[in-house]
Design a protein around this motif. Structure first.
Motif, PDB file in Angstrom:
ATOM      1  N   SER A  40       3.230   1.868 -18.062  1.00 11.57           N
ATOM      2  CA  SER A  40       2.747   3.252 -18.159  1.00 11.57           C
ATOM      3  C   SER A  40       3.324   4.157 -17.077  1.00 11.57           C
ATOM      4  CB  SER A  40       1.219   3.274 -18.107  1.00 11.57           C
ATOM      5  OG  SER A  40       0.778   2.671 -16.911  1.00 11.57           O
ATOM      6  N   ASP A  41       3.720   3.589 -15.927  1.00 14.11           N
ATOM      7  CA  ASP A  41       4.273   4.420 -14.839  1.00 14.11           C
ATOM      8  C   ASP A  41       5.778   4.226 -14.666  1.00 14.11           C
ATOM      9  OD1 ASP A  41       1.895   5.612 -14.121  1.00 14.11           O
ATOM     10  OD2 ASP A  41       1.357   4.030 -12.713  1.00 14.11           O
ATOM     11  N   LEU A  42       6.414   3.547 -15.619  1.00 17.07           N
ATOM     12  CA  LEU A  42       7.834   3.213 -15.421  1.00 17.07           C
ATOM     13  C   LEU A  42       8.761   4.234 -16.073  1.00 17.07           C
ATOM     14  CD1 LEU A  42       7.828  -0.668 -16.018  1.00 17.07           C
ATOM     15  CD2 LEU A  42       7.445   0.630 -13.901  1.00 17.07           C
ATOM     16  N   ASP A  43       9.897   4.474 -15.409  1.00 17.75           N
ATOM     17  CA  ASP A  43      10.916   5.346 -15.998  1.00 17.75           C
ATOM     18  C   ASP A  43      11.586   4.612 -17.168  1.00 17.75           C
ATOM     19  OD1 ASP A  43      13.275   3.807 -15.177  1.00 17.75           O
ATOM     20  OD2 ASP A  43      12.845   4.479 -13.146  1.00 17.75           O
ATOM     21  N   LEU A  44      12.420   5.322 -17.913  1.00 16.16           N
ATOM     22  CA  LEU A  44      12.993   4.731 -19.134  1.00 16.16           C
ATOM     23  C   LEU A  44      13.797   3.465 -18.849  1.00 16.16           C
ATOM     24  CD1 LEU A  44      14.131   7.911 -21.134  1.00 16.16           C
ATOM     25  CD2 LEU A  44      12.201   6.392 -21.636  1.00 16.16           C
ATOM     26  N   THR A  57       0.805  -1.224   0.000  1.00 17.17           N
ATOM     27  CA  THR A  57       0.000   0.000   0.000  1.00 17.17           C
ATOM     28  C   THR A  57       0.840   1.277   0.000  1.00 17.17           C
ATOM     29  OG1 THR A  57      -0.151  -0.435   2.365  1.00 17.17           O
ATOM     30  CG2 THR A  57      -2.129  -0.835   1.069  1.00 17.17           C
ATOM     31  N   VAL A  58       2.115   1.181   0.368  1.00 22.41           N
ATOM     32  CA  VAL A  58       2.920   2.417   0.384  1.00 22.41           C
ATOM     33  C   VAL A  58       3.961   2.432  -0.734  1.00 22.41           C
ATOM     34  CG1 VAL A  58       2.604   2.697   2.868  1.00 22.41           C
ATOM     35  CG2 VAL A  58       4.674   1.580   2.039  1.00 22.41           C
ATOM     36  N   THR A  59       3.826   1.550  -1.711  1.00 24.25           N
ATOM     37  CA  THR A  59       4.763   1.580  -2.842  1.00 24.25           C
ATOM     38  C   THR A  59       4.326   2.652  -3.835  1.00 24.25           C
ATOM     39  OG1 THR A  59       3.490  -0.189  -3.861  1.00 24.25           O
ATOM     40  CG2 THR A  59       5.485  -0.831  -2.694  1.00 24.25           C
ATOM     41  N   SER A  60       5.271   3.098  -4.666  1.00 22.67           N
ATOM     42  CA  SER A  60       4.947   4.120  -5.671  1.00 22.67           C
ATOM     43  C   SER A  60       4.202   3.463  -6.838  1.00 22.67           C
ATOM     44  CB  SER A  60       6.235   4.758  -6.176  1.00 22.67           C
ATOM     45  OG  SER A  60       6.921   3.863  -7.048  1.00 22.67           O
ATOM     46  N   GLY A  61       3.670   4.308  -7.739  1.00 24.77           N
ATOM     47  CA  GLY A  61       2.918   3.778  -8.884  1.00 24.77           C
ATOM     48  C   GLY A  61       3.754   2.830  -9.739  1.00 24.77           C
ATOM     49  N   GLY A  62       4.997   3.238 -10.017  1.00 28.70           N
ATOM     50  CA  GLY A  62       5.860   2.394 -10.848  1.00 28.70           C
ATOM     51  C   GLY A  62       6.249   1.113 -10.126  1.00 28.70           C
ATOM     52  N   GLU A  63       6.563   1.242  -8.816  1.00 29.44           N
ATOM     53  CA  GLU A  63       6.913   0.045  -8.031  1.00 29.44           C
ATOM     54  C   GLU A  63       5.739  -0.941  -8.014  1.00 29.44           C
ATOM     55  OE1 GLU A  63       9.977   2.206  -4.852  1.00 29.44           O
ATOM     56  OE2 GLU A  63       7.870   1.959  -4.333  1.00 29.44           O
ATOM     57  N   ARG A  64       4.552  -0.385  -7.900  1.00 28.44           N
ATOM     58  CA  ARG A  64       3.350  -1.230  -7.846  1.00 28.44           C
ATOM     59  C   ARG A  64       3.182  -2.011  -9.153  1.00 28.44           C
ATOM     60  NH1 ARG A  64      -1.671   1.351  -4.649  1.00 28.44           N
ATOM     61  NH2 ARG A  64       0.062   1.818  -3.259  1.00 28.44           N
TER      62      ARG A  64
END
Ligand SMILES: Nc1ncnc2c1ncn2[C@@H]1O[C@H](COP(=O)(O)OP(=O)(O)OP(=O)(O)O)[C@@H](O)[C@H]1O
Length: 261
Positions: free
Chosen positions: A169-173, A139-146
């Motif tokens: 869609s939420d991941l860095d390059l 529940t406390v992970t970021s969008g990309g981590e999730r």
């Protein structure tokens, strides 16, 4: 290669509207199919039809040769993994526990995961580069981590068919590249992959087949270079798009797309 997913003249919609009426496609073992199209055309709906969670209005969906409606739920869960666009967690399970849930369809009568299941889950966490998050509440992970956690959970399921709904869609390059490499390497080992994406470069990078769904519900399939042309992207997305080419480190052609303003 054996066909894992076979959609034959599928029609789906909601209430009095059909989103598409005649969609057919096949995905074989070790094949990566990238599904693209504008917002709201019905890409996620198509995955719901594949999962058997949406009644077809016409047509057939077969998974490994059997109609999706004929599968027992547990057997289907051992065969098909789905990474949804977003999944909220009602309870603060740790990341490791969420990934371990991917083993649930494989558990024996005791229904509790054993050492082998924990090892598989741990390997999937490492494969996605998120081993350090194992003990953090989901529940406390970021969008990309999730997103990476949900992909790790799907890998832990060891499916024959992997359905990914905008997994990057939420991941860095850097993480996009890592995820795409993971998808490519996974498919090389046997599973069929269907990946929804809004980035044509993801299709150019890893897809054997691109499938482009337009606002009229028409699906065009072919190699990414055949389907994702400037003229076709411009037509489908309703504005000019350029396909830019460059050279990869191994001398291969790499392609990316930019919308023109
Ligand atoms: N349960 C539902 N009841 C009614 N309409 C729905 C339902 N689910 C989705 N829709 C509508 O169906 C259409 C297709 O939705 P879907 O989520 O499949 O689109 P998508 O192509 O995946 O879009 P995006 O790229 O924005 O994620 C949308 O207009 C959406 O509002």
């Amino acid at each position: 290669m054996a066909v894992v997913l076979d959609l034959d003249r599928v029609c789906c919609g909601y209430r009095d509207t059909d989103l598409f009426t005649d969609v057919s496609l096949r995905v074989a073992e070790s094949e990566v199919l990238c599904l693209l199209g504008p917002n709201g055309v019905g890409k996620s709906t198509l995955l719901r039809a594949v999962l058997g969670s949406l009644q077809l209005r016409a047509g057939r969906v077969r998974i490994a040769g059997r109609d999706v409606g004929e599968w027992r739920r547990r057997a289907l869960a051992r065969t098909v993994a789905h990474v949804p666009q977003a999944a909220a967690a009602p309870f603060p399970f740790t990341v490791a526990e969420v990934v371990l849930m991917g083993r649930t369809p494989h558990l024996g009568v005791a229904r509790s995961p054993g050492r082998a299941d924990r090892e598989i889950a741990a390997r999937c966490l490492e494969r996605l580069g998120i081993g350090h998050l194992a003990h953090r509440p989901y529940t406390v992970t970021s969008g990309g981590e999730r997103q990476l956690v949900l992909v790790a959970r799907a890998l832990a399921q060891q499916p024959r068919l992997l359905l990914l709904d905008e997994p990057a869609s939420d991941l860095d390059l850097g993480n996009q590249a890592m995820l795409l490499r993971t998808v490519r390497d996974l498919a090389a080992g046997g599973p069929a992959v269907v990946m929804i994406s809004h980035a044509p470069e993801h299709a150019f990078a890893v897809a054997d087949t691109a499938a482009l769904l337009d606002r009229d519900g028409v699906l065009r399939t072919g190699t990414p270079a055949e389907v994702l042309t400037e003229s076709e992207l411009t037509r489908v997305y309703g504005g000019p798009v350029r396909v830019l080419t460059g050279t990869g480190p191994d001398g291969s052609t790499v392609r990316g797309c930019v919308p023109l303003l």
